[in-house]
Design a protein around this motif. Structure first.
Motif, mmCIF file in Angstrom:
data_model
loop_
_atom_site.group_PDB
_atom_site.id
_atom_site.type_symbol
_atom_site.label_atom_id
_atom_site.label_comp_id
_atom_site.label_asym_id
_atom_site.label_seq_id
_atom_site.Cartn_x
_atom_site.Cartn_y
_atom_site.Cartn_z
ATOM 1 N N PRO A 89 -0.511 22.204 27.090
ATOM 2 C CA PRO A 89 -0.806 23.402 26.483
ATOM 3 C C PRO A 89 -2.104 22.821 25.578
ATOM 4 N N VAL A 90 -3.235 23.895 25.533
ATOM 5 C CA VAL A 90 -4.495 23.585 24.682
ATOM 6 C C VAL A 90 -3.919 23.357 23.339
ATOM 7 N N TRP A 91 -2.991 24.052 22.967
ATOM 8 C CA TRP A 91 -2.552 24.081 21.287
ATOM 9 C C TRP A 91 -1.898 22.727 20.993
ATOM 10 N N PHE A 92 -1.440 21.983 22.050
ATOM 11 C CA PHE A 92 -0.983 20.620 21.818
ATOM 12 C C PHE A 92 -1.841 19.585 21.189
ATOM 13 N N GLY A 93 -1.898 19.488 19.582
ATOM 14 C CA GLY A 93 -2.621 18.655 18.963
ATOM 15 C C GLY A 93 -1.902 17.339 18.130
ATOM 16 N N GLU A 94 -2.492 17.026 17.340
ATOM 17 C CA GLU A 94 -1.978 15.853 16.396
ATOM 18 C C GLU A 94 -0.729 15.866 15.868
#
Length: 62
Positions: free
Chosen positions: A30-35
């Motif tokens: 997903p695009v929201w998968f972040g640090e």
């Protein structure tokens, strides 16, 4: 960080690199998968492995 105007990214360098690696290896991530998600995933994996090691040690009687 840009010293001229004080701007810069606020991400953690190691986690930011891991996010890029995850997106390259798994483009369906997903695009929201972040640090934050990468950090929490690493912590949860470490806790799960530690719990598994504790269970194995308990079964072996060590």
């Amino acid at each position: 960080m840009n010293l001229d105007d004080g701007t810069g990214d606020t991400g953690v360098p190691v986690l930011s690199t891991l996010v890029v690696g995850v997106r390259a290896a798994a483009p369906w991530a997903p695009v929201w998968f972040g640090e934050t998600q990468v950090g929490l995933t690493l912590v949860s994996l470490a806790l799960a492995l530690a719990g598994g090691a504790t269970a194995v040690r308990a079964r072996l009687g060590r």
